[in-house]
Design a protein around this motif. Structure first.
Motif, PDB file in Angstrom:
ATOM      1  N   LYS A   1      79.844  62.199  46.037  1.00 21.94           N
ATOM      2  CA  LYS A   1      80.811  62.391  47.125  1.00 21.94           C
ATOM      3  C   LYS A   1      80.784  61.219  48.103  1.00 21.94           C
ATOM      4  N   PHE A   2      79.592  60.697  48.358  1.00 25.57           N
ATOM      5  CA  PHE A   2      79.467  59.558  49.264  1.00 25.57           C
ATOM      6  C   PHE A   2      80.177  58.326  48.677  1.00 25.57           C
ATOM      7  N   ILE A   3      79.979  58.080  47.382  1.00 23.41           N
ATOM      8  CA  ILE A   3      80.609  56.933  46.716  1.00 23.41           C
ATOM      9  C   ILE A   3      82.129  57.028  46.804  1.00 23.41           C
ATOM     10  N   VAL A   4      82.659  58.219  46.503  1.00 22.90           N
ATOM     11  CA  VAL A   4      84.109  58.431  46.542  1.00 22.90           C
ATOM     12  C   VAL A   4      84.634  58.264  47.968  1.00 22.90           C
ATOM     13  N   SER A   5      83.899  58.813  48.953  1.00 20.75           N
ATOM     14  CA  SER A   5      84.319  58.715  50.359  1.00 20.75           C
ATOM     15  C   SER A   5      84.321  57.271  50.848  1.00 20.75           C
ATOM     16  N   ALA A   6      83.450  56.444  50.274  1.00 20.01           N
ATOM     17  CA  ALA A   6      83.358  55.037  50.680  1.00 20.01           C
ATOM     18  C   ALA A   6      84.334  54.153  49.890  1.00 20.01           C
ATOM     19  N   ASN A   7      85.242  54.786  49.131  1.00 20.97           N
ATOM     20  CA  ASN A   7      86.262  54.075  48.340  1.00 20.97           C
ATOM     21  C   ASN A   7      85.680  53.229  47.209  1.00 20.97           C
ATOM     22  N   TYR A   8      84.552  53.674  46.678  1.00 23.58           N
ATOM     23  CA  TYR A   8      83.970  53.001  45.515  1.00 23.58           C
ATOM     24  C   TYR A   8      84.160  53.870  44.280  1.00 23.58           C
ATOM     25  N   GLU A   9      84.047  53.255  43.124  1.00 22.54           N
ATOM     26  CA  GLU A   9      84.002  53.993  41.866  1.00 22.54           C
ATOM     27  C   GLU A   9      82.841  53.445  41.037  1.00 22.54           C
TER      28      GLU A   9
ATOM     29  N   PHE B   1      64.712  50.165  32.471  1.00 24.63           N
ATOM     30  CA  PHE B   1      65.261  49.685  33.737  1.00 24.63           C
ATOM     31  C   PHE B   1      66.782  49.656  33.621  1.00 24.63           C
ATOM     32  N   SER B   2      67.455  50.165  34.665  1.00 23.34           N
ATOM     33  CA  SER B   2      68.916  50.267  34.614  1.00 23.34           C
ATOM     34  C   SER B   2      69.564  49.798  35.910  1.00 23.34           C
ATOM     35  N   ASN B   3      70.819  49.388  35.778  1.00 19.12           N
ATOM     36  CA  ASN B   3      71.673  49.070  36.918  1.00 19.12           C
ATOM     37  C   ASN B   3      72.877  49.988  36.899  1.00 19.12           C
ATOM     38  N   ILE B   4      73.316  50.386  38.110  1.00 19.72           N
ATOM     39  CA  ILE B   4      74.591  51.095  38.236  1.00 19.72           C
ATOM     40  C   ILE B   4      75.575  50.110  38.851  1.00 19.72           C
ATOM     41  N   ASN B   5      76.715  49.921  38.201  1.00 17.86           N
ATOM     42  CA  ASN B   5      77.732  48.970  38.668  1.00 17.86           C
ATOM     43  C   ASN B   5      78.881  49.716  39.340  1.00 17.86           C
ATOM     44  N   PHE B   6      79.117  49.383  40.600  1.00 19.05           N
ATOM     45  CA  PHE B   6      80.198  49.989  41.373  1.00 19.05           C
ATOM     46  C   PHE B   6      81.270  48.951  41.673  1.00 19.05           C
ATOM     47  N   LYS B   7      82.481  49.451  41.983  1.00 19.30           N
ATOM     48  CA  LYS B   7      83.553  48.563  42.439  1.00 19.30           C
ATOM     49  C   LYS B   7      84.321  49.258  43.555  1.00 19.30           C
TER      50      LYS B   7
ATOM     51  N   THR C   1      88.929  46.660  48.047  1.00 17.03           N
ATOM     52  CA  THR C   1      88.662  45.215  48.104  1.00 17.03           C
ATOM     53  C   THR C   1      88.303  44.603  46.747  1.00 17.03           C
ATOM     54  N   GLU C   2      88.067  45.470  45.729  1.00 17.33           N
ATOM     55  CA  GLU C   2      87.628  45.022  44.390  1.00 17.33           C
ATOM     56  C   GLU C   2      86.215  44.414  44.410  1.00 17.33           C
ATOM     57  N   GLU C   3      85.538  44.551  45.553  1.00 14.95           N
ATOM     58  CA  GLU C   3      84.168  44.033  45.671  1.00 14.95           C
ATOM     59  C   GLU C   3      83.250  44.802  44.733  1.00 14.95           C
ATOM     60  N   GLU C   4      82.360  44.085  44.044  1.00 19.04           N
ATOM     61  CA  GLU C   4      81.419  44.723  43.116  1.00 19.04           C
ATOM     62  C   GLU C   4      80.061  44.911  43.774  1.00 19.04           C
ATOM     63  N   LEU C   5      79.418  45.997  43.423  1.00 19.06           N
ATOM     64  CA  LEU C   5      78.100  46.318  43.968  1.00 19.06           C
ATOM     65  C   LEU C   5      77.221  46.775  42.814  1.00 19.06           C
ATOM     66  N   ILE C   6      76.030  46.189  42.694  1.00 12.07           N
ATOM     67  CA  ILE C   6      75.089  46.548  41.617  1.00 12.07           C
ATOM     68  C   ILE C   6      73.824  47.109  42.256  1.00 12.07           C
ATOM     69  N   LEU C   7      73.437  48.319  41.851  1.00 15.50           N
ATOM     70  CA  LEU C   7      72.227  48.946  42.368  1.00 15.50           C
ATOM     71  C   LEU C   7      71.232  49.201  41.240  1.00 15.50           C
ATOM     72  N   ASP C   8      69.965  48.884  41.514  1.00 16.30           N
ATOM     73  CA  ASP C   8      68.887  49.186  40.577  1.00 16.30           C
ATOM     74  C   ASP C   8      68.632  50.691  40.623  1.00 16.30           C
ATOM     75  N   ALA C   9      68.401  51.316  39.476  1.00 14.03           N
ATOM     76  CA  ALA C   9      68.196  52.770  39.453  1.00 14.03           C
ATOM     77  C   ALA C   9      67.311  53.168  38.279  1.00 14.03           C
ATOM     78  N   ARG C  10      66.664  54.314  38.423  1.00 13.73           N
ATOM     79  CA  ARG C  10      65.981  54.891  37.270  1.00 13.73           C
ATOM     80  C   ARG C  10      67.051  55.276  36.257  1.00 13.73           C
TER      81      ARG C  10
END
Length: 199
Positions: A67-75, A90-96, A100-109
């Protein structure tokens, strides 16, 4: 990099680790399976994410983050399982950002990454190296019809080393058939160790 897409084949109770589950991912083209040991909470969260019709009375942590991701206009665009070290993935989650089309990569289990991916229907990828190191290929035609449970045979590191390659391969197939992926990984480590010696 040439990533390999994985699909979720199922979640089963781990026969060797109390309170743990095995998440089974599969590369559809080669049928190589990637077993990932996950905790009880993550197994429940992934299962609920896959069952779109079931909604818990209060949001789980992964639902809240969704819900936070959607509210912040990310997918959530994709999950990449990029490395395995000492049996830990080891994994990464890739958001956009949708605006703004800005990409965000987060390290995650990996368990958390998959729990998030199922909520967004996002693809899960891995590398060929991870498939080579941790993947298990089960040839169904070669599986024995014997009903003896693999978990009844306790395999220690010493008696794995005393077996032939053919016996190890048979035990590996039995372990996968019995969905005992922790033991299958141990057997596969022994097979890889011997192949390195040959090389």
């Amino acid at each position: 990099m040439d990533y390999k897409q994985l699909i979720i084949r199922g979640i089963s109770y781990s026969q060797t680790q109390s309170g743990a589950y095995a998440l089974l991912l599969e590369h559809e083209e080669t049928h190589i399976k990637l077993p990932v040991v996950i905790g009880n909470f993550e197994a429940q969260s992934i299962s609920l994410g896959l069952e779109k019709d079931i909604h818990p009375p209060r949001p789980l942590t992964h639902d809240l983050f969704t819900k936070f991701i959607v509210s912040a206009n990310y997918e959530l665009v994709s999950v990449i399982i990029y490395q395995i070290v000492d049996g830990v993935f080891f994994s990464n989650i890739n958001f956009k950002n949708k605006v703004t089309e800005e990409e965000l990569i987060l390290d995650a289990r990996t368990s958390d990454a998959v729990a998030m991916a199922v909520r967004f229907d996002a693809p899960i990828f891995t590398t060929q190296q991870v498939l080579n190191e941790a993947g298990i290929l089960l040839e169904l035609e070669d599986v024995s019809k014997e009903e003896q449970s693999f978990s009844e045979t306790v395999q220690t590191e010493d008696n794995l080393r005393s077996l032939s390659m053919e016996e190890l391969q048979k035990l590996l197939e039995d372990a996968v058939k019995e969905e005992d992926y922790d033991t299958a990984l141990e057997i596969q480590e022994e097979i890889k160790r011997r192949k390195k010696k040959i090389d």
